[in-house]
Design a protein around this motif. Structure first.
Motif, PDB file in Angstrom:
ATOM      1  N   HIS A 199       0.833  -1.205   0.000  1.00 40.64           N
ATOM      2  CA  HIS A 199       0.000   0.000   0.000  1.00 40.64           C
ATOM      3  C   HIS A 199       0.866   1.253   0.000  1.00 40.64           C
ATOM      4  CE1 HIS A 199       0.768   0.450   4.324  1.00 40.64           C
ATOM      5  NE2 HIS A 199       0.393  -0.800   4.503  1.00 40.64           N
ATOM      6  N   ASP A 239       4.698   0.320   4.994  1.00 36.35           N
ATOM      7  CA  ASP A 239       5.295   0.174   6.312  1.00 36.35           C
ATOM      8  C   ASP A 239       5.992  -1.177   6.408  1.00 36.35           C
ATOM      9  OD1 ASP A 239       3.200  -1.544   6.446  1.00 36.35           O
ATOM     10  OD2 ASP A 239       1.946  -0.225   7.658  1.00 36.35           O
ATOM     11  N   ASP A 262       5.113  -3.926   7.587  1.00 32.64           N
ATOM     12  CA  ASP A 262       4.300  -5.095   7.242  1.00 32.64           C
ATOM     13  C   ASP A 262       4.163  -5.242   5.739  1.00 32.64           C
ATOM     14  OD1 ASP A 262       2.693  -7.323   7.571  1.00 32.64           O
ATOM     15  OD2 ASP A 262       0.863  -6.130   7.609  1.00 32.64           O
ATOM     16  N   SER A 263       3.862  -4.136   5.033  1.00 28.15           N
ATOM     17  CA  SER A 263       3.655  -4.311   3.590  1.00 28.15           C
ATOM     18  C   SER A 263       4.984  -4.604   2.902  1.00 28.15           C
ATOM     19  CB  SER A 263       2.934  -3.116   2.971  1.00 28.15           C
ATOM     20  OG  SER A 263       3.721  -1.987   2.988  1.00 28.15           O
ATOM     21  N   ASP A 281      -1.076  -6.623   1.769  1.00 31.61           N
ATOM     22  CA  ASP A 281      -1.363  -5.713   2.881  1.00 31.61           C
ATOM     23  C   ASP A 281      -2.390  -4.623   2.563  1.00 31.61           C
ATOM     24  OD1 ASP A 281      -1.135  -5.036   5.548  1.00 31.61           O
ATOM     25  OD2 ASP A 281       0.435  -3.568   5.212  1.00 31.61           O
TER      26      ASP A 281
HETATM   27 MN    MN Z   1       0.443  -1.868   6.517  1.00 27.48          MN
END
Ligand code: MN
Ligand code: 2BA
Length: 658
Positions: free
Chosen positions: A348, A352, A354-355, A422
């Motif tokens: 996305h 961040d 996580d992505s 994500d």
């Molecule tokens: Mn994220």
């Protein structure tokens, strides 16, 4: 029936003028000069009120006389017999003449001449009637369509009495068949380790609640389909009523508890406003998918225009996944990857840990596990995960791993595959252009389902119960090729999991630890992860300032920042996390500026669904962590809008205290 009276001069003016006069007389004793001034002013006021009133009466009188001159005596007689109610108006909307039918329906033999037409058409206005062709007006228990035409010195208004048709129309709409599909969300989870008797007890209790709701409250009936699914057939009026009670049946089901004190929950999908029963059932199915994708325990209503309305959705949801599905998805995904000339992976915007972590994990699975060519599409300037990106810098094996959206657009072909991780929103992806350019798309995400999700994905792997996209990828990789990850990539995935679970505190399930254990076996280094979270001193200071400036409104902490500094997004996200540790704060919101956008970072401890609140701003996320971006606004406007949303939606978005 009394007609609503509109005064030419408001009686309030008379009262006020009289009151002034009395006050003036009272002050006679205290101060003569004051008395003289007050007295003069109040006498002038009385005079002004009287003159205005007289003037108006004279005007009406002359208008009536003028109208007599316009219509000859015969005209009047003929018109008087006209079947539709007609009123002739002066240029201020004052009634100068009415026919018999009008007197029948509206004024009950009282003389309505001199009244303003506004009294009969309120809340519509004369201007509206004159400018539209047919305005719906109701008077007493009758309904009309009013038409108007302008004449030389005023206007003529006539009314068509369509009470009967409107009633039939309303009845038709209210009685329209609506189909709802109901799913018992967590039957297996509630009864997994218990005896067969427990299973049938809970199932029959839930069924009894649904059945009584269907017949007693909804005036319809319930049929069991397979596997904890039910179909309810009812009509639109009952759905409307259930809506005003915010589908209290959800609470009644939640009161049913299993052995370990877990509540039963149901999800309901409703197809409203459809033309046929077939269509209603199809919409109900889509709505049910939507409700389940948002974590269950809620009602999704599919409306006529294709939008959805949601109710409930306040419980966290139990972990509900099975590994068989993951294995099947891994196999299908491998086939799709092998039949593509090139794979692009995209997270996305404002990527961040996580992505990026999930993208890196996927990249390793494709290049090392399946030996296909892959690249990660990322806008480095907007990334929040620069510390992670730097660990892949200047390494020959990772050359060309990250490419810009523009490079992806130049390199992709019709045989390329795009894996979106994500996020599942069409507007929140790193580059909507890349999304449009590549025809075959796979989505891997864990956020609560948004209405603007990517359509026509060849695989839509969506697990709202997973802690993070990195956890999902960590599982997939094991099935694609267990030895594909090296130490650095495993660390990236672990960083993603730790960001989204706030170091294994939030949303952490059994499978989060299982995936982490696998990553650890592949060499993931927790100290390296800790280093990626380290902030500069400046960011730390800015974050403290944000926290210090927060206000508390209805147990929600709100912080606003108008100036932009490097890493503002991280500082804001962390400030939002931190605000939750203040006593009595149930949710936190940090509003900050980034370029020409205003962003909100919201967090909650779980009893307020911040995703629902930020959906009002076009954002999304999870029950307890959400975000939104607003264009062309200011922080203070967004703050005001947020307070409005809290006023109107907070009760709906919070768990009822019980
Ligand atoms: Mn994220
Ligand atoms: N327009 C939109 N439409 C749909 N969804 C939207 C959205 N805007 C935001 N979201 C989602 O809402 C969640 C919260 O975003 P936020 O930026 O506050 O918070 C983000 C991120 O800013 C924050 N973060 C990043 N680096 C961090 C760090 N070093 N320390 C602490 N927090 C960090 O961690 C959060 C990660 O959350 P996650 O990605 O799972 O989910 C995010 C995001 O994907």
């Amino acid at each position: 029936m009394k007609k609503r009276r509109i005064w030419a001069t408001s009686p309030v003016y008379y009262l006020m003028a009289g009151f002034m006069l009395i006050m003036a007389c009272l002050s006679f004793k205290q101060n003569k000069i004051l008395f003289a001034v007050e007295f003069t002013v109040s006498v002038l006021a009385v005079a002004a009120v009287v003159v205005t009133d007289l003037h108006y009466r004279v005007h009406v009188y002359t208008a009536i006389r003028a109208a007599r001159r316009v219509l000859s005596a015969e005209d009047q007689r003929d018109f008087d017999q006209f079947a539709l109610p007609v009123a002739v108006l002066g240029n201020l909307g004052d009634i100068v003449w009415t026919n018999a039918r009008f007197r029948d329906l509206f004024s009950e033999d009282e003389d309505s001449r001199g009244d303003n037409i506004a009294a009969y058409i309120y809340p519509k206005t004369l201007r509206q009637i004159l400018s539209e062709s047919g305005t719906a007006v109701s008077y007493g228990d009758k309904e009309f369509t009013a038409y108007g035409l302008r004449t030389g010195s005023g206007s003529v208004v006539y009314f068509v009495d369509d009470t009967y048709y409107k009633q039939i129309h309303r009845e038709y709409r209210e009685k329209r068949t609506v189909i709802a599909l109901i799913s018992f969300d967590n039957r297996e989870e509630l009864t997994r380790d218990s005896s067969g008797g427990e299973d049938s007890r809970i199932t029959s209790e839930v069924e009894a609640v649904l059945r009584s709701w269907a017949t007693d409250t909804m005036g319809g009936f319930l049929r069991r389909l397979t596997n904890g699914r039910y179909m309810l057939i009812t009509d639109d009026l009952h759905i409307e009523e259930a809506k005003t009670k915010r589908f209290a049946v959800l609470d009644r089901v939640r009161a049913i508890k299993g052995e370990n004190n877990l509540s039963a929950t149901v999800s309901i999908g409703i197809g409203r406003g459809a033309d046929t029963a077939t269509q209603s059932e199809w919409h109900a199915r889509q709505a049910l998918d939507m409700a389940l994708g948002r974590g269950g325990d809620q009602v999704a209503v599919h409306l006529r225009d294709g939008t959805y309305e949601f109710f409930g959705g306040l419980s966290k949801g139990v972990e509900k996944r099975d590994k068989v599905r993951t294995r099947v998805i891994a196999a299908t995904l491998s086939d799709h990857i092998k039949s593509s000339d090139r794979v692009f992976i995209m997270g996305h915007t404002n990527s961040d840990l996580d992505s990026v972590g999930a993208a890196v994990g996927m990249w390793a699975a494709v290049t090392r596990g399946l030996e296909c060519r892959a690249s990660i599409v990322i806008d480095r300037n907007r990334s929040l995960a620069t510390s992670l990106l730097n660990t892949f810098e200047h390494q020959p094996e990772y050359e060309n791993m990250f490419i810009t959206p523009q490079e992806a657009l130049d390199q992709c072909t019709q045989r390329s595959l795009l894996i979106v991780v994500d996020t599942h929103s069409t507007s929140f992806v790193e580059s909507p252009d890349v999304l449009r350019a590549i025809p075959r798309v796979v989505v891997i995400d864990h956020h609560r389902m948004m209405v603007t999700h990517i359509q026509n994905a060849i695989i839509f792997y969506h697990e709202p119960y997973a802690s993070s996209a990195s956890e999902m990828v960590g599982e997939l990789v094991q099935y694609i090729n267990g030895s594909a990850l090296n130490k650095r990539e495993a660390t990236a995935l672990l960083a993603g999991i730790m960001l989204d679970t706030k170091n294994f505190v939030l949303k952490t399930g059994v499978r989060t630890f299982e995936a982490s254990a696998y990553l650890k076996r592949r060499g993931a280094d927790t100290v390296e992860v800790k280093k990626m979270f380290a902030n500069s001193l400046d960011t730390y200071k800015e974050r403290s300032q944000l926290v210090a400036g927060a206000e508390v409104y209805k147990n929600c902490a709100i912080a606003c920042s108008n100036w932009e500094f490097p890493n503002v997004r991280i500082a804001a996200a962390q400030a939002a996390d931190e605000l939750l540790s203040i006593q009595n704060v149930r949710a936190s919101f940090v509003i900050f500026r980034t370029g020409n956008e205003i962003s909100i970072s919201a967090r909650s401890l779980g009893d307020v669904n911040v995703q629902i609140l930020l959906e009002e701003f076009g954002g999304g996320g999870h029950l307890n962590m959400a975000g939104a971006q607003i264009k062309n606004s200011t922080t203070s406007d967004v703050r005001k809008a947020l307070i409005r949303v809290l006023d109107s939606k907070l009760a709906q978005a919070s768990k009822r205290e019980n």
